[in-house]
Design a protein around this motif. Structure first.
Motif, PDB file in Angstrom:
ATOM      1  N   LEU A 195       0.840  -1.210   0.000  1.00 35.68           N
ATOM      2  CA  LEU A 195       0.000   0.000   0.000  1.00 35.68           C
ATOM      3  C   LEU A 195       0.869   1.252   0.000  1.00 35.68           C
ATOM      4  CD1 LEU A 195      -2.827  -1.021   2.473  1.00 35.68           C
ATOM      5  CD2 LEU A 195      -3.019  -0.620   0.015  1.00 35.68           C
ATOM      6  N   LYS A 196       1.929   1.225   0.820  1.00 31.41           N
ATOM      7  CA  LYS A 196       2.818   2.392   0.892  1.00 31.41           C
ATOM      8  C   LYS A 196       3.525   2.619  -0.451  1.00 31.41           C
ATOM      9  CE  LYS A 196       7.121   3.759   2.808  1.00 31.41           C
ATOM     10  NZ  LYS A 196       8.305   3.209   3.459  1.00 31.41           N
ATOM     11  N   GLN A 197       4.062   1.528  -1.021  1.00 33.10           N
ATOM     12  CA  GLN A 197       4.800   1.655  -2.282  1.00 33.10           C
ATOM     13  C   GLN A 197       3.888   2.085  -3.433  1.00 33.10           C
ATOM     14  OE1 GLN A 197       7.932   1.657  -3.152  1.00 33.10           O
ATOM     15  NE2 GLN A 197       8.785   1.140  -1.151  1.00 33.10           N
ATOM     16  N   LEU A 198       2.627   1.693  -3.323  1.00 29.98           N
ATOM     17  CA  LEU A 198       1.676   2.086  -4.367  1.00 29.98           C
ATOM     18  C   LEU A 198       1.495   3.602  -4.370  1.00 29.98           C
ATOM     19  CD1 LEU A 198      -0.287   1.108  -6.516  1.00 29.98           C
ATOM     20  CD2 LEU A 198      -2.029   0.922  -4.743  1.00 29.98           C
ATOM     21  N   LEU A 199       1.417   4.169  -3.167  1.00 27.85           N
ATOM     22  CA  LEU A 199       1.252   5.621  -3.074  1.00 27.85           C
ATOM     23  C   LEU A 199       2.496   6.333  -3.618  1.00 27.85           C
ATOM     24  CD1 LEU A 199      -0.423   5.847   0.448  1.00 27.85           C
ATOM     25  CD2 LEU A 199      -1.485   6.230  -1.783  1.00 27.85           C
ATOM     26  N   ILE A 257      -3.582   2.017 -15.475  1.00 24.23           N
ATOM     27  CA  ILE A 257      -4.744   1.852 -14.589  1.00 24.23           C
ATOM     28  C   ILE A 257      -4.571   2.822 -13.414  1.00 24.23           C
ATOM     29  CG2 ILE A 257      -3.568  -0.262 -13.742  1.00 24.23           C
ATOM     30  CD1 ILE A 257      -6.241  -1.323 -12.773  1.00 24.23           C
ATOM     31  N   PRO A 258      -5.600   3.574 -13.066  1.00 24.48           N
ATOM     32  CA  PRO A 258      -5.436   4.547 -11.971  1.00 24.48           C
ATOM     33  C   PRO A 258      -5.122   3.859 -10.632  1.00 24.48           C
ATOM     34  CG  PRO A 258      -7.677   4.622 -12.887  1.00 24.48           C
ATOM     35  CD  PRO A 258      -6.938   3.575 -13.650  1.00 24.48           C
ATOM     36  N   LYS A 259      -4.385   4.599  -9.766  1.00 22.83           N
ATOM     37  CA  LYS A 259      -3.962   3.996  -8.492  1.00 22.83           C
ATOM     38  C   LYS A 259      -5.151   3.547  -7.637  1.00 22.83           C
ATOM     39  CE  LYS A 259       0.589   6.011  -7.809  1.00 22.83           C
ATOM     40  NZ  LYS A 259       1.454   6.871  -7.010  1.00 22.83           N
ATOM     41  N   TRP A 260      -6.226   4.366  -7.637  1.00 20.81           N
ATOM     42  CA  TRP A 260      -7.370   3.995  -6.795  1.00 20.81           C
ATOM     43  C   TRP A 260      -7.963   2.664  -7.247  1.00 20.81           C
ATOM     44  CZ3 TRP A 260     -12.140   3.221  -8.925  1.00 20.81           C
ATOM     45  CH2 TRP A 260     -12.388   3.776 -10.182  1.00 20.81           C
ATOM     46  N   ILE A 262      -6.224   0.279  -8.709  1.00 18.17           N
ATOM     47  CA  ILE A 262      -5.288  -0.791  -8.322  1.00 18.17           C
ATOM     48  C   ILE A 262      -5.596  -1.270  -6.897  1.00 18.17           C
ATOM     49  CG2 ILE A 262      -2.839  -1.259  -7.760  1.00 18.17           C
ATOM     50  CD1 ILE A 262      -2.139   0.336 -10.247  1.00 18.17           C
ATOM     51  N   LEU A 263      -5.991  -0.314  -6.048  1.00 16.52           N
ATOM     52  CA  LEU A 263      -6.351  -0.686  -4.666  1.00 16.52           C
ATOM     53  C   LEU A 263      -7.506  -1.680  -4.644  1.00 16.52           C
ATOM     54  CD1 LEU A 263      -6.152   2.641  -2.640  1.00 16.52           C
ATOM     55  CD2 LEU A 263      -4.768   0.582  -2.373  1.00 16.52           C
ATOM     56  N   ILE A 264      -8.378  -1.571  -5.637  1.00 22.74           N
ATOM     57  CA  ILE A 264      -9.494  -2.522  -5.725  1.00 22.74           C
ATOM     58  C   ILE A 264      -9.029  -3.800  -6.424  1.00 22.74           C
ATOM     59  CG2 ILE A 264     -11.812  -2.883  -6.715  1.00 22.74           C
ATOM     60  CD1 ILE A 264     -12.187   0.200  -6.443  1.00 22.74           C
ATOM     61  N   ALA A 265      -8.165  -3.626  -7.464  1.00 29.45           N
ATOM     62  CA  ALA A 265      -7.753  -4.791  -8.263  1.00 29.45           C
ATOM     63  C   ALA A 265      -6.800  -5.720  -7.494  1.00 29.45           C
ATOM     64  CB  ALA A 265      -7.075  -4.318  -9.553  1.00 29.45           C
ATOM     65  N   LEU A 266      -5.874  -5.102  -6.705  1.00 28.37           N
ATOM     66  CA  LEU A 266      -4.845  -5.939  -6.055  1.00 28.37           C
ATOM     67  C   LEU A 266      -5.423  -7.050  -5.164  1.00 28.37           C
ATOM     68  CD1 LEU A 266      -1.626  -4.049  -4.863  1.00 28.37           C
ATOM     69  CD2 LEU A 266      -1.818  -5.989  -6.412  1.00 28.37           C
ATOM     70  N   TYR A 275      -7.530  -9.980 -13.837  1.00 24.52           N
ATOM     71  CA  TYR A 275      -7.500  -9.684 -15.284  1.00 24.52           C
ATOM     72  C   TYR A 275      -8.816  -9.099 -15.800  1.00 24.52           C
ATOM     73  CZ  TYR A 275      -2.945 -11.850 -15.370  1.00 24.52           C
ATOM     74  OH  TYR A 275      -1.632 -12.124 -15.128  1.00 24.52           O
ATOM     75  N   ARG A 276      -9.818  -9.052 -14.945  1.00 23.25           N
ATOM     76  CA  ARG A 276     -11.069  -8.415 -15.370  1.00 23.25           C
ATOM     77  C   ARG A 276     -10.907  -6.881 -15.433  1.00 23.25           C
ATOM     78  NH1 ARG A 276     -14.605  -9.662  -9.987  1.00 23.25           N
ATOM     79  NH2 ARG A 276     -14.151 -11.756 -10.656  1.00 23.25           N
ATOM     80  N   PHE A 277      -9.804  -6.362 -14.849  1.00 21.05           N
ATOM     81  CA  PHE A 277      -9.589  -4.909 -14.864  1.00 21.05           C
ATOM     82  C   PHE A 277      -8.787  -4.510 -16.097  1.00 21.05           C
ATOM     83  CE2 PHE A 277     -10.322  -6.081 -10.502  1.00 21.05           C
ATOM     84  CZ  PHE A 277     -11.158  -5.073 -10.032  1.00 21.05           C
TER      85      PHE A 277
END
Ligand SMILES: Nc1ncnc2c1ncn2[C@@H]1O[C@H](COP(=O)(O)OP(=O)(O)OP(=O)(O)O)[C@@H](O)[C@H]1O
Length: 324
Positions: A195-199, A257-260, A262-266, A275-277
């Protein structure tokens, strides 16, 4: 005779305790063995290199049976030391905190059962070996050793460039990981660091070349995981269906893909549903060449050696022999 490599530090020091639990089984069964304890980063490479060169050179019919007690990183260092894969068989007792290879193979978590499985294995299982080459432009930014002649590093689970490697880099140095491992929540280490690295992550351009001909340009990418097995990072099923003996590397490329999102996709990657994203794509190839616009961290099986802006990944089919 079994040669046993123990990483006492795996799973934040629990490796030593696990060894003390299973050693009596070897004694009781009167199994001949020699045990070696790793003393620090990359010591396993030297231990295995010394063993494999001296024993294999001394007797041309000799098959070296190694038992590795540690996590995916311990196994990774073992691979770097093997001088002749045709004459080395590896038994694996997973004692790491993420154990992604064991997860894919469905190995049980009981070390003594794993030991029994190795001791009574008749035929080794052949698995693909991944090989990462850092190209000339690579820039060494870490104190870890690697083969400076060839700038090569083997992997048995996965290699990744970008965000996933930055997460590994931070997890390797994390004191938080030790605390969470002690209370049985080691998996949370990767999640919180992710989560930190994503930000912090910047999206960078990358060109992927598959099998020397198909080119994919990602104007903004976050990470690319190239995998022999299905899981990495403590259970993220980034490449569902990856087959460890098909001679192919499965690729999970996370791009535009927007970061927000990715928070849902991860989290959906724990069950391989990511892969649906749009912006998350899957490819397969036996050779992959990656060029990034700036040098990024690269990991092999969670071990991080250096940053690079140009890497080549190949698959050496069924090259590792496992006693499973
Ligand atoms: N005696 C030691 N003290 C500290 N680190 C060690 C020692 N021996 C080996 N290492 C390092 O331990 C790392 C490998 O740990 P490994 O990955 O097997 O376990 P883990 O970190 O608990 O698990 P995982 O990678 O599955 O989260 C390597 O970086 C290796 O260099």
């Amino acid at each position: 005779m079994y040669y046993i490599i123990v990483n006492p530090a795996s799973k934040s020091g629990q490796g030593a305790k696990i060894w003390s639990d299973i050693q009596p089984i070897l004694e009781q069964k009167e199994i001949e063995y020699k045990v070696f304890f790793s003393k620090g980063v990359e010591h396993i490479i030297k231990l295995v290199r010394d063993l494999s060169t001296s024993l294999l050179r001394a007797d041309s019919d000799f098959i070296l049976k190694l038992i590795v007690l540690g996590g995916d990183g311990t196994l990774n260092e073992t691979l770097q030391g093997i001088s002749d894969f045709t004459r080395v068989q590896i038994g694996y007792i997973p004692t790491g905190s993420s154990n992604d290879m064991a997860r894919d193979l469905g190995l049980c978590q009981n070390p003594s059962e794993n030991l029994e499985r190795i001791l009574y294995c008749n035929e080794p299982l052949f698995m693909d070996l991944g090989c990462l080459t850092y190209n000339q432009s690579a820039e060494q930014l870490s104190d870890r050793q690697f083969d400076k002649q060839t700038l090569k590093r083997y992997f048995s689970v996965s290699t990744g460039i970008g965000f996933d490697a930055a997460v590994c880099k931070e997890a390797l140095a994390s004191k938080f990981k030790n605390v969470l491992n002690k209370i049985g929540l080691g998996k949370l280490t990767y999640l919180s660091i992710a989560l930190k690295q994503l930000l912090l992550a910047r999206k960078i351009a990358c060109t992927i070349t598959l099998d020397d001909h198909k080119q994919i340009h990602l104007p903004k990418f976050l990470f690319i995981a190239s995998m022999i097995h299905q899981y990495e990072g403590g259970g993220f099923k980034f490449c569902p269906g990856a087959d460890f003996s098909d001679g192919q590397i499965d690729i999970c490329a996370v791009g535009n893909i927007p970061k927000w999102l990715i928070l849902i996709a991860l989290p959906t990657a724990f069950s391989g549903k990511h892969y649906r994203f749009e912006g998350i794509d899957h490819y397969t190839a036996s050779k992959i060449h990656l060029e990034t616009s700036v040098p990024l961290w690269v990991h092999t099986d969670g071990e991080v050696s250096m940053k690079s802006s140009s890497i080549t990944i190949t698959c050496e089919p069924k090259k590792i022999q496992f006693l499973l």
